[in-house]
Design an enzyme around this catalytic site. Structure first.
Site, PDB file in Angstrom:
ATOM      1  N   GLY A  49       0.783  -1.239   0.000  1.00 21.34           N
ATOM      2  CA  GLY A  49       0.000   0.000   0.000  1.00 21.34           C
ATOM      3  C   GLY A  49       0.809   1.279   0.000  1.00 21.34           C
ATOM      4  N   ASP A 105       1.030   3.206   4.696  1.00 19.91           N
ATOM      5  CA  ASP A 105      -0.107   3.877   4.067  1.00 19.91           C
ATOM      6  C   ASP A 105      -1.121   4.342   5.114  1.00 19.91           C
ATOM      7  OD1 ASP A 105      -0.882   1.274   4.706  1.00 19.91           O
ATOM      8  OD2 ASP A 105      -1.741   0.818   2.743  1.00 19.91           O
ATOM      9  N   ASP A 108      -4.088   1.932  11.538  1.00 21.54           N
ATOM     10  CA  ASP A 108      -5.465   1.668  11.970  1.00 21.54           C
ATOM     11  C   ASP A 108      -5.426   1.066  13.378  1.00 21.54           C
ATOM     12  OD1 ASP A 108      -8.175   1.156  12.036  1.00 21.54           O
ATOM     13  OD2 ASP A 108      -8.122  -0.505  10.617  1.00 21.54           O
ATOM     14  N   ASP A 164      -6.043  -0.377  -0.782  1.00 19.85           N
ATOM     15  CA  ASP A 164      -6.771  -1.297  -1.664  1.00 19.85           C
ATOM     16  C   ASP A 164      -7.973  -1.953  -1.018  1.00 19.85           C
ATOM     17  OD1 ASP A 164      -5.100  -2.961   0.138  1.00 19.85           O
ATOM     18  OD2 ASP A 164      -5.870  -4.605  -1.078  1.00 19.85           O
ATOM     19  N   ARG A 170      -5.920   0.660  -5.914  1.00 16.75           N
ATOM     20  CA  ARG A 170      -4.665   1.260  -5.453  1.00 16.75           C
ATOM     21  C   ARG A 170      -4.229   2.412  -6.361  1.00 16.75           C
ATOM     22  NH1 ARG A 170      -2.283  -1.956  -1.489  1.00 16.75           N
ATOM     23  NH2 ARG A 170      -2.474  -4.209  -1.684  1.00 16.75           N
TER      24      ARG A 170
END
Ligand code: IMP
Ligand code: MG
Length: 186
Positions: A49, A105, A108, A164, A170
């Protein structure tokens, strides 16, 4: 395979525009160049990513650096982290005594980066820092923060600029919220 491949139609809302991404990467790159002046950090990208973000950020950093990559997956497709991490590729360089800057990227739950940071720390680098394109603090499960955050975003599943859904989307040049209908009826 996703049968309906109209990428723009599958986006509910653009969260961060291409223009804003480019502008912000320049700002953060300038800050990193200042903070690491006189050092030669090793920039570690977490594949896949990070690819567009890595390319832009590496060029926005104006001091010498070494490039390296590693590959970890936590999703196995789908839109929720499995919590199970698979290491597919380690970095090539020895990081003992080095200043390591990890590029991701999105941060989380923090599980992926926590594991990577702990693994790197055991190799005795001089420093380990994190730079992320996106930060989703609402998802956090680990006590972990990025040192450089380009954008903080709300709790939504996003795609584009490297992010993605099953390796699709992407190549969108912006970050957008994916319509739940794309993955709900699967
Ligand atoms: P974490 O381990 O939960 O922090 O997740 C980090 C990884 O999950 C990232 O490198 C992404 O590959 C993926 N991820 C987390 N949130 C999203 C999202 O909203 N869209 C796409 N991928 C995501
Ligand atoms: Mg992913």
């Amino acid at each position: 395979m996703i049968n309906k491949m109209d990428m723009l139609e599958d986006i509910e809302q653009v969260l961060v525009s291409q223009e804003d991404i480019q502008k912000r990467i320049k700002e953060v790159g300038a800050q990193i160049s200042e903070d690491y002046r006189g050092k030669c950090p090793i920039l570690v990208g977490v594949l896949k990513g990070v690819v567009p973000f890595y390319a832009a950020m590496a060029q926005a950093i104006t001091i010498p650096l070494q490039e390296d990559f590693m590959c970890v997956t936590s999703y196995e497709g789908g839109t929720a982290s499995t919590g199970k991490l698979t290491f597919r590729k380690d970095i090539d360089h020895d990081i003992q005594g080095r200043d390591v800057l990890i590029l991701e990227d999105i941060l989380d739950s923090g599980r992926t980066l926590k594991l990577i940071v702990d693994m790197f720390r055991a190799r005795n680098p001089r420093s380990v820092k994190i730079c992320t394109l996106l930060d989703k603090p609402s998802g956090r499960q680990e006590d972990l923060q990025a040192d450089y955050v380009c954008f903080t975003i709300p709790d939504a599943f996003v795609v584009g600029y490297g992010l993605d859904y099953e390796d699709y989307y992407r190549n969108l040049p912006f970050v957008g919220v994916l319509k739940p209908s794309v993955y709900q009826d699967k």
